[in-house]
Every structure is written in C-alpha cells, then in structure tokens.
Design a protein around this motif. Structure first.
Motif, PDB file in Angstrom:
ATOM      1  N   GLY A  94      16.959   3.532  -7.468  1.00  0.00           N
ATOM      2  CA  GLY A  94      17.496   4.708  -8.122  1.00  0.00           C
ATOM      3  C   GLY A  94      19.016   4.715  -8.044  1.00  0.00           C
ATOM      4  O   GLY A  94      19.622   4.074  -7.173  1.00  0.00           O
ATOM      5  N   SER A 227      15.404   5.497 -14.766  1.00  0.00           N
ATOM      6  CA  SER A 227      14.394   6.536 -14.544  1.00  0.00           C
ATOM      7  C   SER A 227      14.191   7.437 -15.749  1.00  0.00           C
ATOM      8  O   SER A 227      13.114   8.021 -15.912  1.00  0.00           O
ATOM      9  CB  SER A 227      14.793   7.406 -13.345  1.00  0.00           C
ATOM     10  N   ARG A 236      11.928   3.598  -9.943  1.00  0.00           N
ATOM     11  CA  ARG A 236      13.174   3.818  -9.207  1.00  0.00           C
ATOM     12  C   ARG A 236      14.262   2.775  -9.392  1.00  0.00           C
ATOM     13  O   ARG A 236      15.083   2.585  -8.484  1.00  0.00           O
ATOM     14  CB  ARG A 236      12.887   3.964  -7.700  1.00  0.00           C
TER      15      ARG A 236
END
Length: 372
Positions: A94, A227, A236
């Motif tokens: 992420g 995402s 992620r």
C-alpha cells in the motif's frame, strides 16, 4: 493507567487507531474502494502465476522486486508519457508503507513535517507515530483550495523536512496546480516534497501528473497506489517514483524482504492486464460526475472532484445524516469536516441508492444557513 499503558510511548497514549467502519450494509461507499470486482480472466492469470511460484515460498522474495519495477515503469510511461528508469521506482504494501519509508528516512525526532488540512488523515498519523513533529497547514476554509501564496507563506514559516501534498486531494477531491508544487520546492529548500497521487487515474481530462516534474526536481516524490483504480484494495500494492538517490535512502529503512511473492505477483500480473482492469475507471468517473450534478440540484454543495469520491456539504449536522444514511443501508464517510460527508462513486445502482436516500433526507437534514 494500566501497567501496559504506563509503558507505552507517552505521545501514543490516548490515541485512537486509524480505521473506517467495516459494516455489513447493502451499499458500502465509505472507503474509496472500487465497487467493480477483478475480472475473471485477470483472476485466472494471477492464480496461474501464483501457482507456479508456490513451490518456491521456502525462499525469500526478490527484495528489489525487479520485475515489478519494470512493469511499473512501463505502465507509467504508457499512461502518463513520462519515461522513468526502474531505479526510480519503489514499492510497498500500500502507499501507506512507502509513505512510512519516506518519513523514516527524512522525518523522525527533531524534524518537522508540513501538510495542509483537510487532507489524507494517514499523513499526520504516519508522521506523529514515527516521532516527527506535525505542522498543520491550512487550506481555504470555504473552497478547500491551496493557493500558491498561502502555501509558500506557510512553508517558509514551518521550514519543514518532509512536505505532504495530495493531488487529487483526499477528502476534497481537488487537484493541485503545478505552480504550487514547484513553489513549495523553492519555499522549503530543506524538504523532501511528497505529492500523493493515489487517485490520479480518476482525474478529469487535462489534469497533469507530478511525474513530469521529477526530471527537474531531485527532492520530489510522487506516490501512487493500485488499491483504487486497479480494484486491488485487498492486494495492497503501492509505489512511488523519485530520484534514484531517494530510492537508495529508502533501502536503509525498509524491513527485510518487505514485499511478499504474492503481492509482487498480484501487482505485476495486474499491470500486464492494466487495460482490462482500468475499464471501470470511466464508469466510476461517470458516477462521480452524476453525484456532483444531482447533489447540486438537491441543494447540498458538492466539491468538484478529480477522484473517485465526492465531498458534499450543506448539512445541518453531518453525523446525524451519516447515521440516517446508514439506517437506510448506505454507508458513507464522516471525515470530520463540519456539515460535510464524503461518498465514494460506486456502480450506477449503488450511486442511485445513495441519491434516493439523500433526496429523502435533504428536506430535514439540509442546513438552514450557509456553511463553508
């Protein structure tokens, strides 16, 4: 105070962990995820690649995620026209992880980070939990814009180390003029300037990307995520682009082998199917624009958006409206701005459910006075 709390770092005591409500309701429009599932053929391609690699899980993954970096460079050049080298790209779990790497390398105790409120709420959390002093710069209270003059004045006053800008901004959805970014680099000569472009794929036509500024500015970082537009919130993958010297600095603070085989594979194969995965972007933008148009007609004042969500105001009491929507089976986000809520653009059916609910609520929930 419990024994454990007494042992906790003092600046963490009493804090609340980040997190949006995860509730089982019919229409979930609160976290800016894509409402469109990953297409079956992309799922099959990912599963096939994962199956081939599973026997090798006894070995650590490629800590330099070489193939993924090459794929990211190809994607960025194809979509933005900006040519980068693999050594200019960094990835993590992420965009929050790559942002934390930036703060670990360029923030920390005795250093100051500058951001402009309202903005992405994880920026101050990452800075403060890593010991960086946070200076809360301000946007215009009425329009949420950040003007060049205001940004420069606030940057000179803070003399920051990292600076955080969002374009498009979360939660307002507004893109940032290029002159503000370049002026910030000049006004904060000791700073690494981060432009968070998590929603760049949803920007309206003609909105430029800060990637095109990297060649001229070695202190600039552009962060992105897969995402949102790629519908990979559960996978992620996040990444950034910057000068190779900055990438070298991030290697000093990352955890060993931080990007798993699974995450690397999901991201790389998804990039190979970028055209298919991004087919939903135009549909989402259409629903975003529908939200702006229909909310304007109802009375609540939406902020024109370059993202996959819309911030709207004109509410007498935002938490009360949030609860009323929830009771009607629609989950949106209360971002803490008085009289405002944020709604993600979903499928046509989800957007319709939200608008129908709002049409019922506006007569009793709209503010009776002008609000910023």
């Amino acid at each position: 105070m419990s024994e454990v709390e007494a042992l906790l770092r003092p600046e963490l005591r009493g804090r609340t962990a980040y997190g949006a409500p995860q509730l089982d309701v019919a229409v979930q429009l609160n976290t800016n995820e894509s409402s469109y599932a990953v297409p079956p053929e992309v799922v099959e391609a990912i599963v096939g690649e994962l199956r081939e690699g599973l026997s090798g899980l006894n070995r650590y993954p490629d800590r330099e995620f070489t193939d993924l970096r090459k794929a990211l460079v190809g994607y960025l050049e194809d979509r933005s026209g900006v040519s980068l080298r693999p050594e200019q790209v960094w990835a993590g779990n992420g965009s929050n992880e790559v942002l934390s790497h930036v703060v670990r390398a360029f923030g920390g105790p005795g250093r100051t980070a500058l951001g402009f409120t309202p903005a992405y709420s994880m920026h101050p959390i990452i800075n403060e939990t890593l010991g960086t002093t946070r200076v809360d710069g301000q946007r215009d209270a009425g329009t949420f814009d950040l003007t060049l003059e205001s940004a420069v004045e606030q940057a000179k006053g803070a003399d920051p180390h990292p600076v955080f800008l969002c374009s498009p901004n979360n939660p307002t959805g507004t893109a940032l003029p290029f002159d503000v970014i370049e002026a910030m680099l000049e006004a904060a000569p000791r700073a690494i300037v981060v432009v968070d472009e998590a929603y760049a794929e949803f920007a309206r036509p003609g909105t430029p990307t800060a990637l095109s500024l990297l060649e001229r500015h070695p202190r600039l970082i552009v962060t992105r995520t897969m995402s949102k537009a790629f519908a990979l919130a559960g996978g992620r993958p996040g990444y950034l682009a910057a000068d190779p010297e900055i990438i070298d600095a991030l290697r000093l603070v990352r955890l060993p082998y931080h990007l798993s085989v699974q995450t690397q594979t999901i991201a790389r194969v998804s990039l190979e199917h970028a055209d298919r995965l991004l087919e939903s972007v135009d549909a989402i933008k259409a629903q975003r624009d529908r939200l702006v148009t229909e909310l304007t007609a109802m009375g609540p004042a939406p902020v024109p958006s370059d993202a996959n969500f819309v911030l709207f105001g004109g509410l007498a009491d935002a938490p009360t409206t949030w609860q009323a929507l929830l009771e009607d089976g629609v989950l949106v986000r209360d971002v803490g701005i008085p009289h405002h809520l944020r709604v993600t653009a979903g499928t046509p059916e989800e957007t319709g459910r939200f608008l129908e609910a709002m049409a019922r609520l506006v007569p009793t929930h709209a503010s009776t006075k002008e609000t910023p």
